[in-house]
Design an enzyme around this catalytic site. Structure first.
Site, PDB file in Angstrom:
ATOM      1  N   GLY A 152     -48.456  36.804  46.998  1.00 28.70           N
ATOM      2  CA  GLY A 152     -49.631  37.380  47.639  1.00 28.70           C
ATOM      3  C   GLY A 152     -50.944  37.010  46.971  1.00 28.70           C
ATOM      4  O   GLY A 152     -51.923  37.765  47.058  1.00 28.70           O
ATOM      5  N   GLY A 153     -50.986  35.859  46.298  1.00 22.80           N
ATOM      6  CA  GLY A 153     -52.192  35.402  45.613  1.00 22.80           C
ATOM      7  C   GLY A 153     -52.252  35.786  44.149  1.00 22.80           C
ATOM      8  O   GLY A 153     -53.116  35.298  43.410  1.00 22.80           O
ATOM      9  N   LEU A 154     -51.315  36.610  43.696  1.00 22.62           N
ATOM     10  CA  LEU A 154     -51.336  37.090  42.317  1.00 22.62           C
ATOM     11  C   LEU A 154     -51.215  35.942  41.317  1.00 22.62           C
ATOM     12  O   LEU A 154     -51.794  35.994  40.226  1.00 22.62           O
ATOM     13  CB  LEU A 154     -50.191  38.088  42.110  1.00 22.62           C
ATOM     14  CG  LEU A 154     -50.194  38.891  40.820  1.00 22.62           C
ATOM     15  CD1 LEU A 154     -51.343  39.890  40.825  1.00 22.62           C
ATOM     16  CD2 LEU A 154     -48.865  39.621  40.635  1.00 22.62           C
ATOM     17  N   LEU A 155     -50.482  34.893  41.685  1.00 23.29           N
ATOM     18  CA  LEU A 155     -50.241  33.773  40.775  1.00 23.29           C
ATOM     19  C   LEU A 155     -51.175  32.597  41.039  1.00 23.29           C
ATOM     20  O   LEU A 155     -50.964  31.512  40.509  1.00 23.29           O
ATOM     21  CB  LEU A 155     -48.781  33.307  40.907  1.00 23.29           C
ATOM     22  CG  LEU A 155     -47.733  34.369  40.579  1.00 23.29           C
ATOM     23  CD1 LEU A 155     -46.340  33.875  40.944  1.00 23.29           C
ATOM     24  CD2 LEU A 155     -47.791  34.755  39.105  1.00 23.29           C
ATOM     25  N   PRO A 190     -44.644  32.261  47.442  1.00 25.30           N
ATOM     26  CA  PRO A 190     -44.494  31.655  46.117  1.00 25.30           C
ATOM     27  C   PRO A 190     -45.599  32.023  45.143  1.00 25.30           C
ATOM     28  O   PRO A 190     -45.409  31.915  43.927  1.00 25.30           O
ATOM     29  CB  PRO A 190     -44.491  30.148  46.412  1.00 25.30           C
ATOM     30  CG  PRO A 190     -45.238  30.026  47.701  1.00 25.30           C
ATOM     31  CD  PRO A 190     -44.868  31.244  48.488  1.00 25.30           C
ATOM     32  N   LEU A 191     -46.755  32.468  45.656  1.00 24.43           N
ATOM     33  CA  LEU A 191     -47.847  32.914  44.784  1.00 24.43           C
ATOM     34  C   LEU A 191     -47.934  34.431  44.736  1.00 24.43           C
ATOM     35  O   LEU A 191     -48.894  34.983  44.199  1.00 24.43           O
ATOM     36  CB  LEU A 191     -49.185  32.323  45.249  1.00 24.43           C
ATOM     37  CG  LEU A 191     -49.271  30.803  45.348  1.00 24.43           C
ATOM     38  CD1 LEU A 191     -50.700  30.372  45.654  1.00 24.43           C
ATOM     39  CD2 LEU A 191     -48.763  30.136  44.085  1.00 24.43           C
ATOM     40  N   GLY A 244     -54.478  32.423  40.280  1.00 22.79           N
ATOM     41  CA  GLY A 244     -55.723  32.489  39.511  1.00 22.79           C
ATOM     42  C   GLY A 244     -56.618  33.625  39.960  1.00 22.79           C
ATOM     43  O   GLY A 244     -57.850  33.519  39.943  1.00 22.79           O
ATOM     44  N   TYR A 298     -44.689  35.803  64.732  1.00 20.41           N
ATOM     45  CA  TYR A 298     -45.977  35.442  64.141  1.00 20.41           C
ATOM     46  C   TYR A 298     -47.068  35.363  65.221  1.00 20.41           C
ATOM     47  O   TYR A 298     -46.843  34.872  66.326  1.00 20.41           O
ATOM     48  CB  TYR A 298     -45.896  34.110  63.403  1.00 20.41           C
ATOM     49  CG  TYR A 298     -45.076  34.135  62.143  1.00 20.41           C
ATOM     50  CD1 TYR A 298     -44.613  35.327  61.597  1.00 20.41           C
ATOM     51  CD2 TYR A 298     -44.747  32.952  61.480  1.00 20.41           C
ATOM     52  CE1 TYR A 298     -43.855  35.343  60.440  1.00 20.41           C
ATOM     53  CE2 TYR A 298     -43.998  32.958  60.311  1.00 20.41           C
ATOM     54  CZ  TYR A 298     -43.541  34.158  59.799  1.00 20.41           C
ATOM     55  OH  TYR A 298     -42.792  34.166  58.652  1.00 20.41           O
TER      56      TYR A 298
END
Length: 330
Positions: free
Chosen positions: A220-223, A217-218, A225, A53
């Site tokens: 890539g931001g799709l979940l 968990p989202l 909103g 990273y």
């Protein structure tokens, strides 16, 4: 904050894991330290990173930011379960010298010493294999890990992005060697929109007593909103989320998801995290805030109770693959 055991171990970890991948590339050191302070104040004691990273010419930078935070004192290191990963090619130009990447005993030894130096600590709590190394036998990997455990440089070993059969192979090899805990955790891609891990990976992890640590968990931001934000003129989707929304059927599914949560008065990102916390075998999802505000949103998910009606609605929109082997056999 709520806590749970990490898999079959006696190690207690928070049900949210602080992901640090943005520290360096997107969040400067001062803000990264502020986020870690806020996470610790909120009771998050499980921090995840990786030697790679920082990326590109700055590989290792994220571990160094964490190490500088530890060096501030105030029992920071003693309060944190630190997890990092090994596998990556650490050469800035991507042209690794032989044995400077993957999971040979030589590279594991070299990589752990480099991570300890950057993290400014004398031990790593959870040392994770970032990917499968198809060319290194598990006997060699466990020999290297056993030495590090005996030296006190690491305490536990985990995997990331392993298929189910590799989890089984790794832990059966450890059992034959005797005296080794084997893998105690698996970090995998798992969320409402990506549930393939339920077919083999999560069942294998549960069978062998591994804690499951979902990344992205989202999705890539799709979940989080994403359509609502577009309509309101906020940040537009990018990467995986943008690619998915380009498919009309997928976009309709995300719209249905956001409409369902709007009906229940819930925030999409918090709900997606809370859903993962209901899943069998899940220790806690990795949240990677770029700002303190994003961390606060994630914290609310721990206290969120999802009713049966909502869970059924989520299942209808994002059906899982079903149990294995039925999911693919008939």
């Amino acid at each position: 904050m709520k806590y749970t055991q990490l898999g079959r171990t006696g190690l207690k970890v928070s049900r949210l894991v602080l992901g640090t991948m943005n520290f360096g590339p997107q969040t400067d050191e001062a803000d990264s330290h502020a986020i870690m302070d806020a996470a610790l104040d909120a009771g998050i004691n499980f921090f995840d990173t990786a030697n790679v990273y920082g990326w590109g010419e700055n590989k290792g930078r994220t571990e160094s930011i964490i190490g500088n935070w530890f060096a501030k004192g105030g029992d920071r290191r003693d309060k944190v379960v630190i997890a990092t990963k090994v596998y990556a090619n650490m050469a800035a130009d991507g042209d690794a010298w032989p044995n400077h990447d993957k999971l040979s005993a030589l590279n594991i030894r070299r990589a752990v010493d480099a991570s300890l130096k950057r993290l400014r600590t004398d031990h790593i709590d959870l040392y994770q294999f970032h990917h499968v190394d198809r060319n290194t036998p598990f006997d060699e990997i466990w020999q290297a890990i056993d030495v590090l455990v005996q030296q006190g440089k690491i305490l536990y070993a985990g995997s990331s992005n392993f298929p189910g059969y590799k989890i089984a192979q790794a832990n059966e090899t450890a059992a034959r060697r005797g005296g080794s805990l084997g893998l105690v955790s698996e970090q995998c891609l798992y969320n409402l929109a990506e549930r393939r891990a339920e077919m083999e990976v999560i069942p294998a992890a549960r069978e062998y007593g591994l804690g499951v640590i979902p990344w992205s968990p989202l999705h890539g931001g799709l979940l989080g909103g994403v359509i609502k934000k577009e309509v309101q003129g906020g940040r537009r989707a990018s990467g995986r989320a943008a690619d998915t929304l380009a498919d009309p059927a997928a976009r309709a599914r995300i719209q249905a998801y956001e409409d369902l949560l709007d009906k229940h008065g819930l925030e999409p990102g918090e709900t997606a995290l809370a859903w993962l916390l209901t899943r069998p075998g899940v220790t806690g999802p990795i949240v990677g805030p770029r700002t303190a505000e994003q961390l606060l949103s994630a914290l609310r998910a721990v206290e969120l109770e999802l009713g049966d009606e909502l869970l059924a609605g989520l299942e209808e929109i994002f059906p899982g693959p079903g149990p294995s082997p039925e999911a693919f056999a008939w």
